[in-house]
Write an enzyme that holds these catalytic residues in place. Structure first.
Site, PDB file in Angstrom:
ATOM      1  N   GLN A  57      -5.004  -3.772  -2.129  1.00 27.18           N
ATOM      2  CA  GLN A  57      -4.572  -2.824  -3.160  1.00 27.18           C
ATOM      3  C   GLN A  57      -4.510  -3.436  -4.554  1.00 27.18           C
ATOM      4  O   GLN A  57      -4.164  -2.741  -5.511  1.00 27.18           O
ATOM      5  CB  GLN A  57      -3.194  -2.246  -2.792  1.00 27.18           C
TER       6      GLN A  57
ATOM      7  N   ASN B 131       0.799  -1.224   0.000  1.00 23.35           N
ATOM      8  CA  ASN B 131       0.000   0.000   0.000  1.00 23.35           C
ATOM      9  C   ASN B 131       0.834   1.278   0.000  1.00 23.35           C
ATOM     10  O   ASN B 131       0.322   2.351  -0.327  1.00 23.35           O
ATOM     11  CB  ASN B 131      -0.944   0.014   1.210  1.00 23.35           C
TER      12      ASN B 131
ATOM     13  N   CYS C 215      -3.253   4.899   7.106  1.00 21.67           N
ATOM     14  CA  CYS C 215      -3.479   4.367   8.446  1.00 21.67           C
ATOM     15  C   CYS C 215      -2.385   4.789   9.422  1.00 21.67           C
ATOM     16  O   CYS C 215      -2.551   4.691  10.624  1.00 21.67           O
ATOM     17  CB  CYS C 215      -3.559   2.841   8.398  1.00 21.67           C
TER      18      CYS C 215
END
Length: 404
Positions: free
Chosen positions: A183, A155, A328
């Site tokens: 992804q 990611n 995140c």
């Protein structure tokens, strides 16, 4: 041109208009709003029917059987269910798990949780380009290894792992193989009829579907068994209890239909724009590509600009919606653990920017972004004493800095 220009598609994608329009039919009194677990009336029957249709739509994109799809709240829950579920059910066979240092936090933190429960975890260090060394993987599979968990597309840097070869290694060693495909699903063709993956996580909001809904593929033949995390009504064949959000599931199904229809054209579009972007910034002095163009996904480009703080560049590029890493973890001031795992020094890791493009990104937007990057890099470096020292020929690595 509308600003800011959205270049953070790896974090989330806008819902396709067709998806949102279809979802609206499953929310109100005029539509299908029933509980799919209600078996005693038409409202429940109709809801169950559209859930089954969506399950089929999802399975068709990834080459699965619809009965192998378990609905979750998203990829983070799917990763937790896969890893904890396998570990709990099969711990009598062994308590060793293999993963990599560059996995998503939802995998790494789950593995650390299991370490506190008595499991041992091997964290593989990838090669400098982010690819897992297959020989190193083989060496680290032991007699008590029960699970290997490796993501398909990273990611942060977009590197694509050879999940076909990894799946064969796991099959030869009698070890379960879990793939975080968050992804890659909808962007890179995946056919689970041809690749012996046991469990695979994915999410709707990465491919123009709604947030809050995802899935876990759990292979039926040979059967993969795992313990559930959430107990209650026994929904999803006992693997994930809780009333199904019918409108979100319908939206997810529709986004997967569109992904299957557009995957080829999307790939060409994204690859073209990524190449334009890289060619437009690669001649900036002291710029470093943190991935492998030949083995990378079409939508992610991670670049470091030496002598410029990534956070400062993001602030300077207020007309671009970009990221200094994973959405995140980008709130943290720590350098990216993914980049550090590749051997990239802290200074370069701190200066990294992730550009991620999508279906709605235009060439005009990319060209404008290139101009903004050039302008901002030039301005920020003019203000940097480190850049001035570098240009004066000072070897910054030879300086012993005082840390007060």
């Amino acid at each position: 041109m509308k600003t800011p220009i959205y270049l953070d598609y790896a974090a989330t994608t806008p819902v396709e208009f067709e998806v949102a329009k279809k979802m609206m039919n499953y929310l109100t009194i005029d539509g299908v709003f029933g509980n799919s677990a209600s078996r005693s009336h038409k409202f429940g029957w109709k809801a169950e029917e559209v859930v089954d249709i969506a399950r089929n739509q999802i399975s068709e994109l990834i080459g699965a059987d619809s009965r192998e799809i378990v609905f979750t709240s998203g990829a983070t829950e799917s990763n937790n269910l896969a890893i904890k579920g396998i570990a709990s059910f099969h711990q009598n066979k062994g308590k060793h798990i293999v993963t990599s240092k560059t996995e998503h936090k939802s995998v790494l933190d789950t593995c650390r949780y299991l370490e506190n429960k008595g499991f041992t975890v091997t964290y593989l260090t990838p090669k400098n380009n982010g690819i897992i060394d297959l020989n190193n993987l083989k060496k680290n599979i032991k007699k008590d290894t029960i699970l290997v968990s490796i993501m398909h597309v990273n990611n942060e840097i977009g590197i694509i792992q050879d999940i076909n070869s990894i799946s064969q290694i796991c099959r030869n060693h009698g070890v379960f193989f879990h793939v975080d495909a968050t992804q890659s699903v909808g962007k890179i063709p995946i056919d689970l009829k041809k690749i012996p993956i046991d469990l695979m996580s994915f999410s709707a909001h990465k491919i123009y579907g709604p947030k809050g809904i995802g899935g876990l593929y759990v292979r039926r033949k040979p059967r993969v068994r795992l313990l559930s995390l959430i107990h209650g009504g026994g929904h999803e064949r006992g693997m994930r209890s809780g009333t199904l959000p019918v409108h979100q599931i319908v939206g997810m199904g529709e986004s997967f239909v569109l992904a299957k229809r557009k995957i080829h054209d999307d790939f060409i579009h994204l690859t073209k724009l990524k190449n334009i972007l890289w060619n437009g910034i690669k001649n900036i002095e002291e710029v470093y590509l943190n991935s492998d163009l030949q083995q990378g996904a079409p939508h992610i480009l991670n670049v470091s600009f030496n002598y410029v703080e990534g956070e400062s560049l993001i602030m300077a590029l207020k007309d671009l919606a970009i990221s200094s890493g994973s959405a995140c973890t980008s709130a943290s001031l720590e350098p990216s653990y993914v980049l550090k795992s590749l051997g990239i020094r802290d200074e370069l890791a701190h200066s990294s920017i992730r550009f991620s493009i999508g279906r709605f990104t235009t060439e005009k937007e990319i060209i404008h972004a290139i101009k903004l990057v050039h302008k901002s890099i030039h301005r920020l470096r003019e203000l940097s004493p480190l850049w001035e020292m570098f240009k004066s020929g000072v070897d910054l690595n030879s300086i012993e800095w005082d840390h007060v």
